[in-house]
Design a protein around this motif. Structure first.
Motif, mmCIF file in Angstrom:
data_model
loop_
_atom_site.group_PDB
_atom_site.id
_atom_site.type_symbol
_atom_site.label_atom_id
_atom_site.label_comp_id
_atom_site.label_asym_id
_atom_site.label_seq_id
_atom_site.Cartn_x
_atom_site.Cartn_y
_atom_site.Cartn_z
ATOM 1 N N ALA A 69 74.762 118.448 9.275
ATOM 2 C CA ALA A 69 74.842 119.234 10.509
ATOM 3 C C ALA A 69 74.426 120.687 10.297
ATOM 4 O O ALA A 69 74.690 121.274 9.249
ATOM 5 N N ALA A 70 73.795 121.238 11.335
ATOM 6 C CA ALA A 70 73.540 122.679 11.370
ATOM 7 C C ALA A 70 74.880 123.401 11.508
ATOM 8 O O ALA A 70 75.898 122.785 11.845
ATOM 9 N N GLY A 71 74.903 124.684 11.244
ATOM 10 C CA GLY A 71 76.173 125.406 11.342
ATOM 11 C C GLY A 71 75.967 126.901 11.189
ATOM 12 O O GLY A 71 74.840 127.403 11.314
ATOM 13 N N GLN A 72 77.054 127.578 10.931
ATOM 14 C CA GLN A 72 76.999 129.036 10.768
ATOM 15 C C GLN A 72 77.963 129.455 9.663
ATOM 16 O O GLN A 72 79.070 128.928 9.573
ATOM 17 N N LEU A 73 77.536 130.386 8.841
ATOM 18 C CA LEU A 73 78.406 130.923 7.792
ATOM 19 C C LEU A 73 78.768 132.354 8.149
ATOM 20 O O LEU A 73 77.922 133.105 8.630
ATOM 21 N N GLN A 74 80.019 132.730 7.900
ATOM 22 C CA GLN A 74 80.429 134.133 8.022
ATOM 23 C C GLN A 74 80.418 134.714 6.613
ATOM 24 O O GLN A 74 81.258 134.332 5.785
#
Ligand code: 2AM
Length: 175
Positions: A69-74
């Motif tokens: 899955a695509a996603g986002q990192l902080q």
């Protein structure tokens, strides 16, 4: 060819990180140029050019069997690894699916002769290499969002002006 799988850091974000580094951190070791910022998912190392197609087909098959899955990192913490002398920026937490993807890609690399990582996967952007002492805490805490919708197979090339990374292939990540 010296290869690795990575998430790209978009150019505008890379410049933001480089600005923050210049403001919030003293110079430590050798500064990695913003154009080289990336997050390594799995290091392959030397691979014969003839084996490249096979490796790419293996990744195709893995992705088809289990889409990641695509996603986002902080990117909200910094860290220092004394053994390689690396000072890095990375997330405190990340999706299990990203760790799973890194593990699968590392497994494919191992089939082609690269050493399997023994340490736990910690996504990171290397900010400084060859640090001999731990840099002090940043004067301004980092808080960068890194969205990712694909991962890349990158080639590391040694040039006259240092190392450069060039994408060789890429794979989209699902929703
Ligand atoms: P890094 O991810 O900690 O910055 C290309 O050389 C990339 O692969 C670099 O980003 C580098 O470290 C990573 N890398 C280089 N040699 C490695 C190795 N032996 N094991 C794991 N990662 C490596």
């Amino acid at each position: 060819m010296r290869l690795f799988f990575a998430l790209e850091v978009p150019a505008d974000l890379a410049l933001g990180i480089a600005d923050w580094r210049a403001r919030a951190l003293p110079l430590a070791g050798r500064e990695v140029p913003a154009a080289n910022f990336h997050i390594t998912l799995a290091f392959i190392g030397e691979l014969a050019e003839a084996a490249l197609d096979t490796l790419c087909r293996e990744v195709d098959a893995q992705i088809a069997a289990r889409p990641a899955a695509a996603g986002q990192l902080q990117l909200d913490q910094v860290g220092y690894w004394p053994r390689p002398g690396i000072f890095w920026l990375g997330p405190q937490t990340w999706p299990d699916t990203l760790g799973g993807l890194a593990h699968k890609l590392g497994g494919l690399g191992a089939r082609h002769g690269s050493e399997r990582r023994r340490d736990r996967f910690q996504p990171h952007v290397t900010l400084f290499r060859h640090c001999t002492t731990p840099p002090p805490a940043p004067t301004e805490l980092p808080q960068f969002a890194l969205p990712y919708r694909e991962f890349l197979l990158m080639e590391s090339r040694q040039g006259r002006h240092g190392v450069r990374y060039a994408p060789v292939a890429g794979w989209s990540l699902g929703d």
